[in-house]
Design an enzyme around this catalytic site. Structure first.
Site, PDB file in Angstrom:
ATOM      1  N   ASP A 294       0.855  -1.177   0.000  1.00  0.00           N
ATOM      2  CA  ASP A 294       0.000   0.000   0.000  1.00  0.00           C
ATOM      3  C   ASP A 294       0.898   1.235   0.000  1.00  0.00           C
ATOM      4  OD1 ASP A 294      -2.274   1.463   0.023  1.00  0.00           O
ATOM      5  OD2 ASP A 294      -3.026   0.753   1.947  1.00  0.00           O
ATOM      6  N   ASP A 595      -4.471  -2.096   5.155  1.00  0.00           N
ATOM      7  CA  ASP A 595      -4.871  -1.596   6.467  1.00  0.00           C
ATOM      8  C   ASP A 595      -6.378  -1.440   6.624  1.00  0.00           C
ATOM      9  OD1 ASP A 595      -5.284   0.518   4.789  1.00  0.00           O
ATOM     10  OD2 ASP A 595      -3.823   1.860   5.720  1.00  0.00           O
ATOM     11  N   ASP A 599      -9.110  -4.369   2.261  1.00  0.00           N
ATOM     12  CA  ASP A 599      -7.932  -5.195   1.999  1.00  0.00           C
ATOM     13  C   ASP A 599      -8.091  -6.628   2.500  1.00  0.00           C
ATOM     14  OD1 ASP A 599      -6.419  -3.038   0.906  1.00  0.00           O
ATOM     15  OD2 ASP A 599      -6.100  -2.292   2.939  1.00  0.00           O
TER      16      ASP A 599
END
Length: 882
Positions: A294, A595, A599
């Protein structure tokens, strides 16, 4: 809007059910424990225990069962923090919510919401269900946990808010459209629950080893059964003897050694800010070939920072980190000119007037309260104020711009206008995207547009700020578009979410380690690409993909993804899951970071799901195998290094265990080849004492070896744990050396007692001589394994170059091994149970010779391998020159 009546709400609640996410069936604790006791390796040991009992060796059967139980309970304790993503999702919904019932606003429990309810929200509230906005005043919603978008998203009347998101700014009312299982949150939860993580590389390798060991053990057992029948042993005794041989070949100590080695690796990772939730993830990390990371919080600090201010009076550079207000302000390296500083202060206060976010000090650190961008503006004003500017009384009072007074009216950010404004008295303050603000400013084109391009090219998020002094109070019904005209451009603010300082080095380390890295984020493509360039992540040529334009053909997309430095932006949960599956289909061992709730499915699918411990949601953490306690990409690389060390350690003690097995099998081979004339040097109980007695502690110490210096300087290990090189070393060198000296010590004691196998009709020697000879063979194997423990610390370097004391745990383990040897030889009841006695001086001398013999054989093997490697490398270089 009066909302539903209580009676109608009750009827709908009975029809639709409570506003609660569907509960996933939790796996009972007893079933999780049973799984640890019935996996492939454990089943093989259970079979060995049953066979041992049938063969009339209850002590052996009990010992094997104890090994299985102890290992299973230990693994169960380590894995007890199992995944409960659905349960954590339910905690994301608020407990109480304000709704309109019977014409008034009341508080009801979230579970009592029904479709059609009118929900009242204010800034800071979590959205309790999927609802469509009826009224919206300056609304911005944090949807990062669903979409991955780090910036709050403006929402207007008529748009949908999803359950579990946050209302960051403004106030709103909306009608509930979906509750419980019909919400977007439930859809993602269901997607996460349907994903079955693939077996880890370690699990696949252990299954392969078990199959090999089981096949060899059963094959040799069957061979000895036939040989026993040929030498005249009854079929019953031959069968029992064959079972004993097969059980002796099973490495009972391997399973607990693997488990404890993984636990040691997990403990070391925790010390490096990486919390392991799944033990096998320790080794899987070392096999990682692709990392999908990410952006926000992992590569960056997730702390928006105003770093540059341009005004018509001059440009200022702002030195500061995040929201901490203390900073140094400079203009071209000199003290800032008064006009430029005052102009920047005016710009900052105007921008803050149209904001609601603040930078606040909490528990010793500065954090954002509200929108991170607006908190950065708040910190900017404080920094400018603290740099020696002298303000007039008029500026200090400033009609609301320079203080925290609430503006008279706000015009929320509009995705169509790309700007927002606030009216304080007769002054209108406006901020927004330069392409939206500059056209409505006097003389806003030209040089300022060039400045915007230059700032944006450096990866800065550019904000234009303007104001307008009205001749009098604004008309009551005036719209934002009517008021936001003929503005005076105050300047531009360049904002930056700084990358973590160590990210560039960590990315380089990943590439040296043969790991490809891609950015997969919900953020805008421009923002993602800018950070990718700044951190050095993006490859050459640059490839930036967006979720809505991803190719539908899986093969085409997989080919695009399978390269280093690709950036994938604006991805949905389903697209992120698709990315994970396609990379795995290309043969990659995938680590995926995340997070948010969005996800969860991809984290579950990946070989290693990596969640953020500081900024991540509980759902992401529960779906992951590894939690970064500091949200830092560098921690992933540190964990990869430890994972590779764990893989190497498993090879080390596998080499150690299998060498022992060669020595344990040799007495049976001598017995069979001699037609039963050569007595057995070791009993099955002695073999068990070697496997889970003297051998276990040194094997565990080998499992604690620290990572080698070159662990991250080579590609991931793609070879099998039990490969050709390992088997040549074990079965072609170390094992035979131990076996030869073992039988030499055994024979020396028997010959010393007057026994000769070559004498026709020779009788067995006296029992005390047999026990002393067996003790000599047992001692030889233990001392040979002592030397082998030091030899197995490296596959290329002899132990004296590593340093004898560099693994202190191994020193203590060897000392414990010698103590156990003494107990097994000299403690009467234990020695009698094992059928052995202390060796004679001659037998002990041969046993002691096993130490230098093993070390010299290992040194010769490593020297030969090193010379062969140098010749091969020289040949490659010669071919390259040609």
């Amino acid at each position: 809007m009066t909302g539903l009546t209580s009676a109608e709400a009750a009827r709908r609640l009975e029809r639709t059910g409570p506003n609660r996410l569907p509960e996933a069936r939790a796996v009972p604790g007893w079933r999780r424990l049973l799984a640890e006791l019935t996996h492939f390796f454990a089943v093989m040991l259970w079979a060995a225990a049953v066979l041992a009992f049938i063969a009339g060796m209850p002590q052996l059967a009990i010992a094997i069962v104890v090994v299985i139980l102890v290992n299973g309970v230990f693994a169960y304790i380590q894995q007890e923090r199992a995944q409960h993503a659905a349960a954590k999702l339910r905690e994301l919904l608020p407990a109480m919510v304000s709704v309109r019932r019977d014409g008034r606003v009341v508080k009801v429990h979230t579970t009592e919401l029904v479709p059609g309810d009118a929900v009242v929200l204010v800034a800071g509230d979590r959205v309790p269900a999927d609802l469509r906005l009826i009224l919206a005043a300056g609304c911005s919603v944090d949807e990062s946990m669903l979409t991955g978008e780090s910036e709050p998203v403006p929402r207007a009347a008529g748009e949908v808010l999803y359950g579990g998101t946050f209302l960051v700014v403004g106030s709103a009312e909306g009608l509930v459209e979906g509750t419980g299982a019909t919400t977007r949150l439930a859809e993602i939860a269901s997607l996460t629950g349907r994903v079955e993580p693939p077996p880890s590389p370690l699990a696949r390798e252990l299954q392969r080893i078990v199959r090999i060991v089981a096949t060899v053990a059963l094959g040799i057992g069957a061979l000895f059964f036939l040989l026993s029948l040929l030498v005249g042993i009854s079929w019953r005794d031959a069968f029992l003897f064959a079972i004993g041989v097969a059980v002796a070949l099973v490495p009972e100590g391997l399973l607990p050694t693997v488990t404890l080695s993984l636990a040691i690796g997990a403990q070391r990772m925790a010390g490096r800010k990486a919390l392991v939730r799944n033990l096998q993830a320790v080794e899987t990390l070392g096999s990682t070939t692709f990392i999908c990371t990410d952006k926000t919080g992992t590569l960056t600090q997730n702390r928006m920072n105003a770093v540059e201010v341009w005004t018509p009076a001059g440009t200022l550079d702002i030195a500061g980190q995040g929201y901490e207000p203390e900073a140094h302000v400079s203009a071209g390296g000199a003290a800032p000119a008064g006009d430029a500083l005052r102009a920047a202060w005016r710009l900052g206060t105007a921008a803050r007037a149209a904001s609601v976010g603040r930078a606040v000090r909490h528990e010793g650190r500065w954090i954002a309260e509200g929108d991170p961008m607006e908190a950065a503006i708040d910190a900017l004003v404080t920094r400018l104020t603290g740099n020696g500017i002298a303000l007039t009384a008029e500026e200090t009072d400033g009609g609301g711009a320079g203080n925290d007074a609430t503006p008279d009216r706000r015009f929320a950010f509009d995705p169509r206008r790309l700007r927002e404004s606030a009216l304080a008295g007769t002054t209108l303050y406006v901020k927004g995207a330069p392409e939206s603000v500059l056209p409505v400013c006097r003389g806003g084109n030209g040089a300022s547009r060039e400045l915007v391009d230059r700032m944006a090219s450096r990866g800065l998020r550019v904000l234009a700020v303007a104001e307008r002094g009205l001749p009098g109070p604004a008309p009551e019904g005036a719209t934002a578009d009517e008021l936001e005209q003929d503005l005076e451009l105050l300047g531009l603010i360049g904002l930056h979410d700084p990358p973590r300082a160590e990210v560039r080095v960590s990315l380089q380390a990943a590439r040296e380690a043969g790991i490809k890295v891609a950015m997969v984020t919900g953020d805008h493509a421009f923002t993602a690409a800018a950070i990718a360039r700044e951190t050095g992540l993006i490859g050459s040529p640059e490839l930036v993909l967006e979720g809505h334009t991803l190719p539908e053909d899986d093969e085409v997309l997989a080919a695009l993804l399978d390269r280093d430095g690709v950036v994938v932006s604006r991805v949905s949960p389903e697209q992120k899951l698709r990315v994970a599956r396609l990379l795995q289909r290309r043969g990659h061992v995938l680590a995926m970071t995340g997070d948010g709730v969005n996800d969860g499915p991809a984290l579950q699918q990946a070989d290693i799901g990596v969640a953020m411990g500081l900024s991540g949601t509980d759902v992401a953490r529960e779906a992951a195998d590894l939690v970064l306690l500091d949200d830092d990409f560098a921690t992933i690389i540190a964990a990869v290094e430890q994972g590779r060390a764990t893989y190497a350690n498993i090879r080390r003690f596998l080499t150690y265990h299998l060498t022992d097995n060669v020595a344990e099998l040799t007495p049976f081979v001598f017995w069979a080849l001699s037609g039963g004339r050569f007595p057995l040097a070791l009993s099955v109980l002695q073999i068990l004492a070697l496997d889970i007695g003297t051998d276990l502690l040194p094997a565990l110490a080998l499992g604690s070896e620290a990572p080698s210096k070159g662990a991250l300087k080579r590609p991931p290990e793609r070879r099998h744990l039990m490969d050709r090189a390992l088997m040549v070393r074990v079965f072609g060198l170390l094992g035979p050396v131990e076996a030869v000296l073992e039988m030499a010590a055994y024979t020396a004691v028997l010959l010393g007692a007057g026994w000769s196998p070559w004498t026709p009709g020779a009788l067995l020697p006296p029992s005390d001589a047999l026990m002393a000879a067996s003790g000599a063979a047992f001692t030889t194997v233990v001392l040979g394994q002592l030397a082998n423990a030091f030899a197995c610390r490296s596959a290329t370097v002899p132990p004296w170059r590593l340093g004898w004391a560099s693994n202190r745990l191994l020193l203590w383990a060897v000392l414990a091994e010698l103590v156990l040897l003494t107990v097994f030889l000299f403690l009467g009841p234990v020695a009698d149970l094992l059928g052995q006695a202390p060796p004679t001086p001659g037998g002990l001398a041969v046993a002691l010779a096993a130490i230098p013999a093993v070390l010299l054989a290992d040194w010769a093997y490593k020297a030969f391998r090193h010379r062969e490697f140098r010749h091969r490398r020289a040949g490659v270089r010669g071919a390259q020159r040609l």
